[in-house]
Design a protein around this motif. Structure first.
Motif, short mmCIF file in Angstrom:
data_model
loop_
_atom_site.label_atom_id
_atom_site.label_comp_id
_atom_site.label_asym_id
_atom_site.label_seq_id
_atom_site.Cartn_x
_atom_site.Cartn_y
_atom_site.Cartn_z
N ASP A 13 -9.97 20.15 18.59
CA ASP A 13 -11.14 19.72 19.36
C ASP A 13 -11.68 18.53 19.14
O ASP A 13 -12.50 17.97 19.96
N MET A 14 -11.61 17.83 18.00
CA MET A 14 -12.51 16.60 17.58
C MET A 14 -11.75 15.57 18.52
O MET A 14 -12.56 14.87 19.08
N GLY A 15 -10.30 15.55 18.50
CA GLY A 15 -9.72 14.64 19.56
C GLY A 15 -9.99 14.76 20.82
O GLY A 15 -10.06 13.84 21.82
N ALA A 23 -12.52 24.73 25.67
CA ALA A 23 -10.86 24.60 25.81
C ALA A 23 -10.31 25.98 25.70
O ALA A 23 -9.20 26.41 26.50
N THR A 24 -10.94 26.91 24.99
CA THR A 24 -10.38 28.11 24.81
C THR A 24 -10.31 29.09 26.20
O THR A 24 -9.54 29.69 26.67
N VAL A 25 -11.56 29.00 26.99
CA VAL A 25 -11.73 29.66 27.96
C VAL A 25 -10.83 28.95 29.10
O VAL A 25 -10.02 29.68 30.02
N MET A 26 -10.62 27.89 28.98
CA MET A 26 -9.77 27.05 30.09
C MET A 26 -8.23 27.33 29.77
O MET A 26 -7.63 27.67 30.96
N LEU A 27 -8.02 27.73 28.65
CA LEU A 27 -6.64 27.95 28.18
C LEU A 27 -6.37 29.53 28.75
O LEU A 27 -5.18 29.98 29.59
N SER A 58 -19.02 15.91 16.33
CA SER A 58 -19.94 17.04 16.83
C SER A 58 -19.08 17.98 17.83
O SER A 58 -19.52 19.00 17.92
N ARG A 59 -17.82 17.53 18.43
CA ARG A 59 -17.07 18.32 19.17
C ARG A 59 -17.92 19.04 20.30
O ARG A 59 -17.66 20.23 20.82
#
Length: 443
Positions: A401-403, A372-376, A287-288
């Motif tokens: 993103d799955m992992g 994760a994109t915003v965190m990056l 589901s990510r």
């Protein structure tokens, strides 16, 4: 019947259905890719069907997030007040969030320095583009202040002269609102009890609806995984193979080395933990979404790991919005080093310390934005690195993103278990499978 037997039936039922759906999704995705038309384009019924299945499943999960976060957070405040040493539980939970994030980001930095994924990238610099959404410390701080009581935001975009307006929600703002409301209801005394009772009833209803959606996970898995394979295939992954390998090595080290070591240090059997947490990790992988997986994570934490409901109802929802070792620690650390190496920007000791600071302190910035994109982008902007580097990595982001989400979910179950063990409130018999416990509702 023993919990272990119930867990076995659960995994062999719902879990195996999801595994089978993953196989079917991979097969259909490769078939759709062979047909040569990407999802969303005309003339490709299979790819479009897969896209609609996956998008519909995610949309159903997102629709239930606001009421779930609000009711679960308010209920967690009420439940936490019933426990002795509630303040100790809160600060120990936050402390372990920080400790595990610190370990994870350290692993990410080490892998980035040793493997040097940015030096060996097979993607051209021309592919880089600035991300549509970025994160800054100001955005994070102002994002804590609710724009309205529901934490909703509206945005309008112009495409080919036509205006389209979309409404979204900010999970972090909803969390702040719910924590304030829950605290106020407790302080109101007798007058607040009817509200808390209504909220508890509403939470049961919302969870029941969410369980129905979660039962659709095998169908959603086929669509999500099939679409990812049909759209990206192995081409994009091949160009960024060094980067993808570095990220997954980091995820595996945290999941299979760090977490078991912490469990063993607390006298807990790591195999028992993974056996109980597996359904939540599996759902998180496909589901990510940590928020969408929240009911399953909380269920396995209570009934499989022996964490008291009153504490789990606080720690797991909080972790689902702020505890992200995959998205907010390993990934931004390796990605920032990748971008620096790709553009030939040398990093000094203070830069690595900034990566650690952002990962440990700023992980809450991922809540309600774009993960994760915003965190990056928050990490890159703090280091002064080109934001265009994010565009290089977006092609394989769904695969990573799955992992990342599976590790996030495992960590969200791990910390309450460790804290409960430290505080002497963990039901060891349930954890060891020697006592009966209610089976998760999805079974």
């Amino acid at each position: 019947m023993a919990t272990s037997a119930k867990s076995s039936r659960f995994v062999s039922g719902f879990g195996v259905q999801v595994l089978a759906a993953m196989v079917v999704g991979l097969a259909l995705g490769f078939l759709a890719r062979q047909l040569g038309v990407e999802p969303g384009e005309q003339g490709h019924g299979l790819a479009e069907t897969l896209r609609i299945l996956g998008a519909s499943f995610v949309q159903l999960l997102k629709a239930l997030v606001p009421p779930l976060v609000f009711t679960a957070s308010v209920a967690s405040i009420a439940n936490l007040a019933q426990l002795q040493n509630a303040a100790g539980l809160v600060w120990r939970t936050l402390l372990w969030f920080a400790i595990t994030a610190l370990i994870a980001v350290g692993i990410g930095i080490a892998l980035g320095v040793v493997l040097q994924p940015g030096v060996h990238a097979g993607v051209a610099a021309e592919a880089a583009k600035a991300p549509a959404t970025t994160g800054t410390w100001l955005d994070f701080l102002t994002g804590l202040i609710p724009a309205n009581f529901l934490g909703l935001t509206a945005s309008t975009k112009l495409t080919d002269g036509a205006a389209t307006t979309s409404v979204s929600f900010n999970v972090l703002q909803i969390l702040v609102i719910s924590l304030v409301v829950g605290t106020a209801a407790l302080k109101a005394g007798e007058a607040g009890k009817p509200f808390l009772a209504f909220n508890a009833s509403a939470l049961v209803v919302v969870r029941k609806v969410l369980w129905w959606v979660i039962r659709l996970t095998p169908v959603g898995t086929i669509g999500l995984l099939g679409t990812a394979v049909a759209k990206y295939g192995w081409d994009a992954l091949g160009q960024l193979s060094q980067f993808a390998v570095a990220v997954y090595i980091g995820l595996f080290l945290v999941l299979l080395v760090v977490y078991p070591a912490l469990l063993a240090a607390h006298g807990l059997n790591p195999l028992r933990f993974f056996r109980a947490a597996w359904p939540a990790m599996q759902l998180g992988f496909v589901s990510r979404s940590s928020i969408g997986t929240l009911p399953v994570t909380e269920a396995v934490t209570e009934t499989g790991l022996g964490v008291p409901r009153a504490y789990a109802a606080f720690a797991v929802p909080l972790g689902a919005t702020t505890k992200m070792d995959g998205c907010a620690a390993i990934y931004p650390a390796i990605s920032a080093i990748f971008v620096a190496q790709f553009y030939g920007v040398p990093l000094q000791l203070q830069d690595y310390l900034l990566i650690v600071f952002v990962s440990v302190i700023g992980s809450a910035a991922t809540a309600g934005l774009t993960g994760a994109t915003v965190m990056l982008t928050l990490t890159l902007s703090t280091l002064g690195l080109p934001l265009e580097g994010v565009g290089l990595l977006l092609a394989i982001d769904p695969i990573l993103d799955m992992g990342r989400t599976a590790v996030n979910v495992a960590g969200q179950a791990l910390v309450p278990t460790l804290v409960a063990k430290q505080q002497g409130i963990l039901d060891q018999a349930v954890y060891d499978g020697r006592a009966e416990a209610p089976e998760p509702a999805v079974a």
